[in-house]
Design a protein around this motif. Sequence first.
Motif, PDB file in Angstrom:
ATOM      1  N   GLU A   1       0.828  -1.202   0.000  1.00 10.07           N
ATOM      2  CA  GLU A   1       0.000   0.000   0.000  1.00 10.07           C
ATOM      3  C   GLU A   1       0.868   1.261   0.000  1.00 10.07           C
ATOM      4  O   GLU A   1       0.568   2.239  -0.707  1.00 10.07           O
ATOM      5  N   ALA A   2       1.949   1.247   0.780  1.00  8.60           N
ATOM      6  CA  ALA A   2       2.860   2.393   0.826  1.00  8.60           C
ATOM      7  C   ALA A   2       3.512   2.637  -0.529  1.00  8.60           C
ATOM      8  O   ALA A   2       3.657   3.784  -0.974  1.00  8.60           O
ATOM      9  N   LEU A   3       3.890   1.572  -1.211  1.00  6.71           N
ATOM     10  CA  LEU A   3       4.499   1.712  -2.534  1.00  6.71           C
ATOM     11  C   LEU A   3       3.502   2.291  -3.540  1.00  6.71           C
ATOM     12  O   LEU A   3       3.872   3.088  -4.410  1.00  6.71           O
ATOM     13  N   LEU A   4       2.234   1.926  -3.412  1.00  2.00           N
ATOM     14  CA  LEU A   4       1.215   2.478  -4.301  1.00  2.00           C
ATOM     15  C   LEU A   4       1.000   3.969  -4.039  1.00  2.00           C
ATOM     16  O   LEU A   4       0.813   4.759  -4.972  1.00  2.00           O
ATOM     17  N   LEU A   5       1.040   4.371  -2.765  1.00  4.45           N
ATOM     18  CA  LEU A   5       0.935   5.787  -2.426  1.00  4.45           C
ATOM     19  C   LEU A   5       2.091   6.572  -3.032  1.00  4.45           C
ATOM     20  O   LEU A   5       1.895   7.659  -3.593  1.00  4.45           O
ATOM     21  N   LEU A   6       3.290   6.022  -2.932  1.00  2.67           N
ATOM     22  CA  LEU A   6       4.460   6.681  -3.499  1.00  2.67           C
ATOM     23  C   LEU A   6       4.391   6.710  -5.023  1.00  2.67           C
ATOM     24  O   LEU A   6       4.810   7.684  -5.655  1.00  2.67           O
ATOM     25  N   HIS A   7       3.854   5.646  -5.603  1.00  2.00           N
ATOM     26  CA  HIS A   7       3.682   5.591  -7.056  1.00  2.00           C
ATOM     27  C   HIS A   7       2.775   6.725  -7.528  1.00  2.00           C
ATOM     28  O   HIS A   7       3.089   7.423  -8.510  1.00  2.00           O
ATOM     29  N   ARG A   8       1.658   6.936  -6.826  1.00  3.59           N
ATOM     30  CA  ARG A   8       0.749   8.018  -7.202  1.00  3.59           C
ATOM     31  C   ARG A   8       1.380   9.381  -6.958  1.00  3.59           C
ATOM     32  O   ARG A   8       1.139  10.334  -7.708  1.00  3.59           O
ATOM     33  N   LEU A   9       2.192   9.489  -5.908  1.00  2.00           N
ATOM     34  CA  LEU A   9       2.833  10.764  -5.586  1.00  2.00           C
ATOM     35  C   LEU A   9       3.821  11.188  -6.656  1.00  2.00           C
ATOM     36  O   LEU A   9       3.875  12.354  -7.048  1.00  2.00           O
ATOM     37  N   PHE A  10       4.604  10.242  -7.171  1.00  2.00           N
ATOM     38  CA  PHE A  10       5.680  10.569  -8.105  1.00  2.00           C
ATOM     39  C   PHE A  10       5.309  10.313  -9.562  1.00  2.00           C
ATOM     40  O   PHE A  10       6.124  10.569 -10.451  1.00  2.00           O
TER      41      PHE A  10
ATOM     42  N   ALA B   1       4.250  15.843 -21.394  1.00  2.00           N
ATOM     43  CA  ALA B   1       5.653  15.773 -21.807  1.00  2.00           C
ATOM     44  C   ALA B   1       6.421  14.746 -20.988  1.00  2.00           C
ATOM     45  O   ALA B   1       7.158  13.919 -21.525  1.00  2.00           O
ATOM     46  N   THR B   2       6.228  14.789 -19.663  1.00  2.00           N
ATOM     47  CA  THR B   2       6.956  13.843 -18.825  1.00  2.00           C
ATOM     48  C   THR B   2       6.399  12.440 -18.971  1.00  2.00           C
ATOM     49  O   THR B   2       7.127  11.457 -18.903  1.00  2.00           O
ATOM     50  N   ALA B   3       5.084  12.325 -19.153  1.00  2.00           N
ATOM     51  CA  ALA B   3       4.485  11.004 -19.313  1.00  2.00           C
ATOM     52  C   ALA B   3       4.955  10.366 -20.614  1.00  2.00           C
ATOM     53  O   ALA B   3       5.189   9.158 -20.688  1.00  2.00           O
ATOM     54  N   ALA B   4       5.110  11.178 -21.666  1.00  2.00           N
ATOM     55  CA  ALA B   4       5.539  10.644 -22.957  1.00  2.00           C
ATOM     56  C   ALA B   4       6.976  10.148 -22.906  1.00  2.00           C
ATOM     57  O   ALA B   4       7.383   9.304 -23.698  1.00  2.00           O
ATOM     58  N   ALA B   5       7.737  10.659 -21.949  1.00  2.00           N
ATOM     59  CA  ALA B   5       9.139  10.268 -21.845  1.00  2.00           C
ATOM     60  C   ALA B   5       9.305   8.894 -21.213  1.00  2.00           C
ATOM     61  O   ALA B   5      10.374   8.296 -21.267  1.00  2.00           O
ATOM     62  N   THR B   6       8.249   8.358 -20.611  1.00  2.39           N
ATOM     63  CA  THR B   6       8.324   7.041 -20.003  1.00  2.39           C
ATOM     64  C   THR B   6       7.853   5.992 -20.997  1.00  2.39           C
ATOM     65  O   THR B   6       7.038   6.257 -21.867  1.00  2.39           O
ATOM     66  N   THR B   7       8.368   4.789 -20.862  1.00  2.00           N
ATOM     67  CA  THR B   7       8.024   3.728 -21.800  1.00  2.00           C
ATOM     68  C   THR B   7       6.735   3.020 -21.423  1.00  2.00           C
ATOM     69  O   THR B   7       6.129   2.359 -22.247  1.00  2.00           O
ATOM     70  N   SER B   8       6.327   3.145 -20.162  1.00  2.00           N
ATOM     71  CA  SER B   8       5.065   2.544 -19.727  1.00  2.00           C
ATOM     72  C   SER B   8       4.580   3.304 -18.511  1.00  2.00           C
ATOM     73  O   SER B   8       5.254   4.183 -17.992  1.00  2.00           O
ATOM     74  N   LYS B   9       3.389   2.935 -18.049  1.00  2.00           N
ATOM     75  CA  LYS B   9       2.796   3.649 -16.925  1.00  2.00           C
ATOM     76  C   LYS B   9       3.630   3.506 -15.661  1.00  2.00           C
ATOM     77  O   LYS B   9       3.599   4.366 -14.795  1.00  2.00           O
ATOM     78  N   THR B  10       4.387   2.429 -15.536  1.00  2.00           N
ATOM     79  CA  THR B  10       5.150   2.195 -14.315  1.00  2.00           C
ATOM     80  C   THR B  10       6.650   2.292 -14.545  1.00  2.00           C
ATOM     81  O   THR B  10       7.428   1.784 -13.762  1.00  2.00           O
TER      82      THR B  10
ATOM     83  N   GLN C   1       5.019  -4.579 -11.541  1.00  2.00           N
ATOM     84  CA  GLN C   1       3.722  -5.246 -11.683  1.00  2.00           C
ATOM     85  C   GLN C   1       2.700  -4.518 -10.813  1.00  2.00           C
ATOM     86  O   GLN C   1       2.399  -4.939  -9.692  1.00  2.00           O
ATOM     87  N   LEU C   2       2.174  -3.440 -11.363  1.00  2.00           N
ATOM     88  CA  LEU C   2       1.274  -2.577 -10.609  1.00  2.00           C
ATOM     89  C   LEU C   2      -0.016  -3.295 -10.209  1.00  2.00           C
ATOM     90  O   LEU C   2      -0.498  -3.147  -9.086  1.00  2.00           O
ATOM     91  N   ASP C   3      -0.558  -4.089 -11.105  1.00  2.00           N
ATOM     92  CA  ASP C   3      -1.813  -4.794 -10.811  1.00  2.00           C
ATOM     93  C   ASP C   3      -1.651  -5.780  -9.653  1.00  2.00           C
ATOM     94  O   ASP C   3      -2.493  -5.830  -8.751  1.00  2.00           O
ATOM     95  N   LYS C   4      -0.574  -6.554  -9.687  1.00  2.00           N
ATOM     96  CA  LYS C   4      -0.355  -7.532  -8.614  1.00  2.00           C
ATOM     97  C   LYS C   4      -0.098  -6.833  -7.280  1.00  2.00           C
ATOM     98  O   LYS C   4      -0.546  -7.302  -6.230  1.00  2.00           O
ATOM     99  N   LEU C   5       0.619  -5.710  -7.322  1.00  2.00           N
ATOM    100  CA  LEU C   5       0.876  -4.970  -6.095  1.00  2.00           C
ATOM    101  C   LEU C   5      -0.424  -4.387  -5.535  1.00  2.00           C
ATOM    102  O   LEU C   5      -0.647  -4.389  -4.324  1.00  2.00           O
ATOM    103  N   SER C   6      -1.319  -3.942  -6.424  1.00  2.00           N
ATOM    104  CA  SER C   6      -2.610  -3.427  -6.008  1.00  2.00           C
ATOM    105  C   SER C   6      -3.469  -4.516  -5.376  1.00  2.00           C
ATOM    106  O   SER C   6      -4.158  -4.283  -4.373  1.00  2.00           O
TER     107      SER C   6
END
Length: 225
Positions: free
Chosen positions: A143-152, A158-167, A213-218
């Motif tokens: 749960e803490a990792l998911l909170l940090l994922h949403r925070l960062f 522009a920044t989203a396009a620079a990443t290769t995937s959502k995670t 693996q965002l889904d499994k972590l969720s």
Amino acid sequence: MLGSCQHTELSLIAGSKQHQFYAKGQYIFQAGARVPGLYCVYQGKVKISKLSADGKEQIIRLAREGDVLAYRSLMSGDICTTTATALTDCVVCLVPRPDFFSLLEQNPQFTHSLLRLLAQNLGDAESRLLHTAYKPVRERLAEALLLLHRLFEPTTAATAAATTSKTAFSIPVSRDDLAALTGTTKETASRLLSDFRQEGLVTTQGSRITIRQLDKLSQLASRYD
């Protein structure tokens, strides 16, 4: 929340608010002090924490761009019971106390927005209290990792396009902060993070964590909800 203000009110705030740069690890305000106004995060990430009776830090909230800080102590007139620390280099605006209370008295939409925020944060605090009491540490770490994922998570195109995937982006977080957010010891957080790495849920490089693996972590985080 300031989006509910009229143009004249925004002009008043713009003329009196102060911008302050805070380096990573620097205190924005500390427990035991009285805040001079409403803090608004303009840039960067912030942790809000408090110390237990035995001196152990507990992170109770994370804040990012657009979030406001210290409003509860400001409204009650009490000293702060929490400390706000820059997780990254930050720029924070300060709306002076007189202007904040002027908005409360003159703008019902601003007041309603603040009340909704207070109610939301109270609900979040109740959930975290229950999770700390009843949810196993492994699930709390997820749960803490998911909170940090949403925070960062990148917020602009522009920044989203620079990443290769959502995670694909990495999360800069110390093991101490990860433990304080999870409500456990640094040793336990490090051991469980190593388990997550072996299971392919995350990868790590120094203090940076990337969720693979965002889904499994969720699913893991919500197992006892």
